[in-house]
Write a protein that holds these residues in place. Structure first.
Motif, PDB file in Angstrom:
ATOM      1  N   TYR A 186      33.240  52.360  34.412  1.00  0.00           N
ATOM      2  CA  TYR A 186      33.863  53.640  34.105  1.00  0.00           C
ATOM      3  C   TYR A 186      34.436  53.575  32.700  1.00  0.00           C
ATOM      4  N   ILE A 187      34.860  54.718  32.159  1.00  0.00           N
ATOM      5  CA  ILE A 187      35.446  54.785  30.824  1.00  0.00           C
ATOM      6  C   ILE A 187      36.894  55.246  30.963  1.00  0.00           C
ATOM      7  N   CYS A 188      37.809  54.510  30.326  1.00  0.00           N
ATOM      8  CA  CYS A 188      39.226  54.846  30.365  1.00  0.00           C
ATOM      9  C   CYS A 188      39.463  56.110  29.536  1.00  0.00           C
ATOM     10  N   LEU A 189      40.292  57.017  30.044  1.00  0.00           N
ATOM     11  CA  LEU A 189      40.564  58.275  29.360  1.00  0.00           C
ATOM     12  C   LEU A 189      41.452  58.078  28.137  1.00  0.00           C
ATOM     13  N   VAL A 190      42.326  57.074  28.152  1.00  0.00           N
ATOM     14  CA  VAL A 190      43.281  56.868  27.069  1.00  0.00           C
ATOM     15  C   VAL A 190      42.685  56.023  25.937  1.00  0.00           C
ATOM     16  N   CYS A 191      42.193  54.823  26.265  1.00  0.00           N
ATOM     17  CA  CYS A 191      41.746  53.901  25.211  1.00  0.00           C
ATOM     18  C   CYS A 191      40.229  53.888  25.013  1.00  0.00           C
ATOM     19  N   GLN A 192      39.484  54.662  25.816  1.00  0.00           N
ATOM     20  CA  GLN A 192      38.032  54.811  25.692  1.00  0.00           C
ATOM     21  C   GLN A 192      37.266  53.500  25.853  1.00  0.00           C
ATOM     22  N   SER A 193      37.834  52.514  26.541  1.00  0.00           N
ATOM     23  CA  SER A 193      37.125  51.258  26.764  1.00  0.00           C
ATOM     24  C   SER A 193      36.370  51.316  28.083  1.00  0.00           C
ATOM     25  N   GLU A 194      35.293  50.546  28.174  1.00  0.00           N
ATOM     26  CA  GLU A 194      34.468  50.534  29.376  1.00  0.00           C
ATOM     27  C   GLU A 194      35.033  49.517  30.357  1.00  0.00           C
ATOM     28  N   ILE A 195      35.262  49.948  31.598  1.00  0.00           N
ATOM     29  CA  ILE A 195      35.928  49.141  32.610  1.00  0.00           C
ATOM     30  C   ILE A 195      34.989  48.937  33.789  1.00  0.00           C
ATOM     31  N   ASP A 196      34.934  47.718  34.320  1.00  0.00           N
ATOM     32  CA  ASP A 196      34.235  47.457  35.575  1.00  0.00           C
ATOM     33  C   ASP A 196      35.258  47.522  36.699  1.00  0.00           C
ATOM     34  N   VAL A 197      35.058  48.438  37.650  1.00  0.00           N
ATOM     35  CA  VAL A 197      36.008  48.663  38.731  1.00  0.00           C
ATOM     36  C   VAL A 197      35.638  47.777  39.914  1.00  0.00           C
ATOM     37  N   ASP A 198      36.641  47.105  40.484  1.00  0.00           N
ATOM     38  CA  ASP A 198      36.451  46.255  41.654  1.00  0.00           C
ATOM     39  C   ASP A 198      36.811  47.062  42.894  1.00  0.00           C
ATOM     40  N   LEU A 199      35.796  47.610  43.563  1.00  0.00           N
ATOM     41  CA  LEU A 199      36.044  48.438  44.733  1.00  0.00           C
ATOM     42  C   LEU A 199      36.354  47.616  45.975  1.00  0.00           C
ATOM     43  N   ASP A 200      36.018  46.320  45.973  1.00  0.00           N
ATOM     44  CA  ASP A 200      36.335  45.469  47.121  1.00  0.00           C
ATOM     45  C   ASP A 200      37.836  45.272  47.261  1.00  0.00           C
ATOM     46  N   ARG A 201      38.515  45.085  46.143  1.00  0.00           N
ATOM     47  CA  ARG A 201      39.973  44.887  46.168  1.00  0.00           C
ATOM     48  C   ARG A 201      40.733  46.167  45.874  1.00  0.00           C
ATOM     49  N   ASN A 202      40.010  47.294  45.723  1.00  0.00           N
ATOM     50  CA  ASN A 202      40.605  48.610  45.475  1.00  0.00           C
ATOM     51  C   ASN A 202      41.429  48.622  44.184  1.00  0.00           C
ATOM     52  N   LEU A 203      40.912  47.976  43.129  1.00  0.00           N
ATOM     53  CA  LEU A 203      41.573  47.982  41.829  1.00  0.00           C
ATOM     54  C   LEU A 203      40.931  49.043  40.949  1.00  0.00           C
TER      55      LEU A 203
END
Length: 46
Positions: free
Chosen positions: A3-20
């Protein structure tokens, strides 16, 4: 899934297993899902 952060525009990998669902750089919790550009349907003029 990334996903892309709305504030800093960096690309993030979301960990859905740990709900982060949080940016690792700025801590923001609002993320955007990148989408391909929409194709416009052109109609011939009469």
């Amino acid at each position: 899934m990334s996903y892309i952060c709305l504030v800093c525009q960096s690309e993030i990998d979301v960990d859905l297993d740990r709900n982060l669902i949080q940016c690792t750089k700025c801590g923001n919790r609002i993320l955007l899902k990148p989408r391909p550009p929409a194709l416009k349907k052109r109609v011939k003029a009469i």
